[in-house]
Design a protein around this motif. Sequence first.
Motif, PDB file in Angstrom:
ATOM      1  N   CYS A 143      19.839  28.921  20.400  1.00  0.00           N
ATOM      2  CA  CYS A 143      21.065  29.577  19.950  1.00  0.00           C
ATOM      3  C   CYS A 143      20.896  31.100  19.954  1.00  0.00           C
ATOM      4  O   CYS A 143      21.743  31.827  20.466  1.00  0.00           O
ATOM      5  CB  CYS A 143      21.441  29.077  18.563  1.00  0.00           C
TER       6      CYS A 143
ATOM      7  N   LEU B 295      28.833  29.987  14.177  1.00  0.00           N
ATOM      8  CA  LEU B 295      27.988  29.129  14.990  1.00  0.00           C
ATOM      9  C   LEU B 295      27.031  28.385  14.059  1.00  0.00           C
ATOM     10  O   LEU B 295      26.733  28.869  12.965  1.00  0.00           O
ATOM     11  CB  LEU B 295      27.144  29.957  15.967  1.00  0.00           C
ATOM     12  N   GLU B 296      26.558  27.256  14.504  1.00  0.00           N
ATOM     13  CA  GLU B 296      25.477  26.567  13.820  1.00  0.00           C
ATOM     14  C   GLU B 296      24.299  26.534  14.782  1.00  0.00           C
ATOM     15  O   GLU B 296      24.461  26.755  15.980  1.00  0.00           O
ATOM     16  CB  GLU B 296      25.921  25.175  13.400  1.00  0.00           C
TER      17      GLU B 296
ATOM     18  N   ASP C 205      24.480  25.056  18.162  1.00  0.00           N
ATOM     19  CA  ASP C 205      25.433  25.644  19.102  1.00  0.00           C
ATOM     20  C   ASP C 205      24.730  26.662  19.987  1.00  0.00           C
ATOM     21  O   ASP C 205      23.718  27.235  19.619  1.00  0.00           O
ATOM     22  CB  ASP C 205      26.558  26.364  18.356  1.00  0.00           C
TER      23      ASP C 205
END
Length: 108
Positions: free
Chosen positions: A24, A84-85, A88
């Motif tokens: 990410c 976002l996590e 993601d």
Amino acid sequence: MSGSGSKISLVLLVNRSQAALDRCLDSCFRQSYSEFELLVFTDETVQVAREDERLRVYATSLADLGALRIAALGRATTDYLMFLEAADFFGGNRCASYFYDQVSRAAK
């Protein structure tokens, strides 16, 4: 809210997701659009080992993603936020640019 020089805040919520975090972060820092701040909120089980002037890390005892989102709202310094996590990631290097174009156009 504006004032940091950044146009958008990428707010990364990390909740016991160390394994996915690097992918990410890599996708965020590969963006062609660089006028963002990256706010990382962790639940204290995750370590962020990156250095970048756009990066701010907040370790918190909050484990609930909803509570992390609320905490993030108070720290963002821009008008536009993208949540976002850790799982993601951006599929290309123009995603942040596209996001900014769309939200700034909609605000007019």
